[in-house]
Design an enzyme around this catalytic site. Structure first.
Site, PDB file in Angstrom:
ATOM      1  N   SER A 156      40.517  32.925  46.413  1.00  0.00           N
ATOM      2  CA  SER A 156      41.590  33.476  45.562  1.00  0.00           C
ATOM      3  C   SER A 156      41.024  33.866  44.205  1.00  0.00           C
ATOM      4  CB  SER A 156      42.694  32.434  45.351  1.00  0.00           C
ATOM      5  OG  SER A 156      43.196  31.994  46.580  1.00  0.00           O
ATOM      6  N   GLU A 239      43.456  19.838  43.604  1.00  0.00           N
ATOM      7  CA  GLU A 239      44.113  21.013  44.170  1.00  0.00           C
ATOM      8  C   GLU A 239      45.445  20.614  44.803  1.00  0.00           C
ATOM      9  OE1 GLU A 239      41.813  23.089  47.128  1.00  0.00           O
ATOM     10  OE2 GLU A 239      43.204  24.776  47.109  1.00  0.00           O
ATOM     11  N   SER A 361      45.494  22.808  55.516  1.00  0.00           N
ATOM     12  CA  SER A 361      46.731  23.083  56.257  1.00  0.00           C
ATOM     13  C   SER A 361      47.603  21.824  56.365  1.00  0.00           C
ATOM     14  CB  SER A 361      46.390  23.592  57.663  1.00  0.00           C
ATOM     15  OG  SER A 361      45.790  22.532  58.392  1.00  0.00           O
TER      16      SER A 361
END
Ligand SMILES: Cc1cc2nc3c(=O)[nH]c(=O)nc-3n(C[C@H](O)[C@H](O)[C@H](O)COP(=O)(O)OP(=O)(O)OC[C@H]3O[C@@H](n4cnc5c(N)ncnc54)[C@H](O)[C@@H]3O)c2cc1C
Length: 396
Positions: A156, A239, A361
């Site tokens: 990103s 994060e 995930s």
């Protein structure tokens, strides 16, 4: 400074310098340029409102969690163009503060806070996403430092980043978690190639990044050589907390406030089904925010967040997916038009599955919670933890 005083200071400053959320939330027109974002971050920092808990000697404000909570509550009434700084300030920044050298902190933390330098996180690879420890990008020792070769993906913000925190393999003869090092890499090095990846919204939020003979100096190591897994755990913990344990935001296009406003605009706010959905969303948002607050306050009292950050990240991602369904029900089929007041909510719906994958995930977060919070048996994938990396059968 007492938190109330800080709240007043933040509100006064934001009222003068930021765009209010009211009336703007759902029009989809808030798209600040990088230049505008940088200018805003700089003035936010100069006003003493960036790096609230970070040490003063590196440009932070040296304040506590109460002030962070006060700022977040006030800020959620405004649309802040701070997106480009979320990764640096949420992940590499706290990791350098925890593991970096004095020189690294002095060199990198102040320009990160002022918005002069933007950072990205270079962990994932085509064959190492969930299983980051299988990464194949390598660095070999040279006379001057280290030479990096390989490829990262899903990075990103790489297209406008000045620096990245990269994980690379520095010793392939030891088991895969042991021979990894985290480096600071200059994204402007001529051997770095950034290629954008376009997603369903038409945006390119992330990139493929190629490293061809990219040199980094010896003092670019974050933490210790071959101890990058420990550094990665620190960064992933930050994060997950950044993604999952934020407060309720009135400017979130899939949040209670934005969806209630859309419902009022299209005349469905009094519909019983819509009211139930909104009430349920409010309760879920409040619960996730309360959990985040418990984690942060506990951390300040000496109870590290640890693997519970995965529960926060999972809760935030599940909330986003649930809110997407709610938004579809509330707005109806017009949401697919990607126009008008609901455009921003529609874009967020397209992004919600990505949020459930970014930062690990939902399945991976569930594994972490199962193993490290609940003490259940380990994922069988962990069986090859003792095999040297260069003896593993990996796809290229
Ligand atoms: C919006 C977005 C932004 C991102 N930004 C960055 C970034 O800035 N930097 C960066 O380094 N990476 C970034 N990523 C990458 C992200 O970290 C990875 O996509 C994620 O870790 C999953 O890896 P993968 O895509 O390789 O999927 P895979 O690991 O191939 O997983 C595929 C599927 O298998 C499941 N699965 C895999 N292993 C297991 C297991 N052991 N048990 C149960 N299920 C399993 C996964 O849950 C998933 O559903 C970003 C991703 C997204 C979507």
């Amino acid at each position: 400074m007492p938190a109330d005083e800080f709240r007043t200071k933040a509100l006064t400053w934001l009222t003068e310098h930021a765009r209010p959320f009211a009336g703007e939330s759902a029009d989809g027109n808030f798209a600040p340029s990088l230049k505008e974002s940088k200018a805003f971050q700089k003035s936010l920092w100069e006003a003493g409102l960036a790096g609230i808990t970070w040490p003063k000697e590196y440009g932070g404000q040296g304040l506590g969690e109460d002030e962070v909570i006060a700022f977040n509550e006030v800020a959620s009434d405004f649309l802040l163009p701070t997106g480009p700084f979320v990764i640096g300030l949420g992940m590499p920044g706290p990791t350098i503060l925890e593991l970096g050298t004095e020189e690294q902190k002095k060199r990198h933390i102040p320009p990160m806070l002022s918005g002069d330098e933007i950072w990205c996180q270079l962990f994932s690879e085509p064959n190492g996403g969930s299983d980051v420890a299988s990464l194949q990008t390598s660095a070999v020792r040279t006379e001057m430092g280290w030479l990096i070769n390989g490829q990262k993906v899903w990075t990103s913000g790489a297209q406008f980043s000045d620096f990245g925190a990269i994980l690379v393999r520095t010793d392939p003869t030891v088991p895969r978690h042991s021979g990894i090092t985290m480096f600071i890499v200059d994204m402007h090095h001529p051997g770095v190639t950034v290629r954008p990846l376009v997603v369903a919204t038409g945006d390119a939020p992330f990139n493929e990044v190629y490293f061809d003979d990219v040199e980094v100096p010896l003092d670019a190591v974050i933490g210790e050589v071959n101890q990058g897994w420990a550094a990665a755990v620190v960064m992933l913990r930050n994060e997950r907390v950044t993604i999952g344990a934020g407060g309720r935001s009135r400017s979130n296009p899939l949040g209670y406030d934005a969806l209630r406003e859309i419902a009022a605009d299209i005349g469905t706010a009094d519909d019983t089904g819509v009211r139930r959905r909104l009430a349920n969303l409010y309760a879920r948002e409040t619960a996730v925010a309360a959990f985040g607050r418990v984690l942060h306050e506990g951390a300040l009292a000496g109870n590290p967040i640890g693997a519970r950050g995965s529960a926060a990240k999972l809760a935030g991602a599940e909330l986003g997916l649930w809110a997407s369904d709610a938004a579809e029900d509330i707005v109806g089929q017009d949401i697919a038009l990607l126009t008008g007041k609901s455009a921003k909510a529609a874009r967020m719906i397209l992004r919600a599955p990505g949020s459930a994958t970014a930062g690990g995930s939902n399945e991976i977060q569930r594994n972490i919670v199962a193993e490290r919070v609940l003490g259940l048996p380990k994922d069988p994938g962990a069986a090859d933890r003792k095999t040297p990396f260069n003896q593993l059968k990996l796809s290229k």
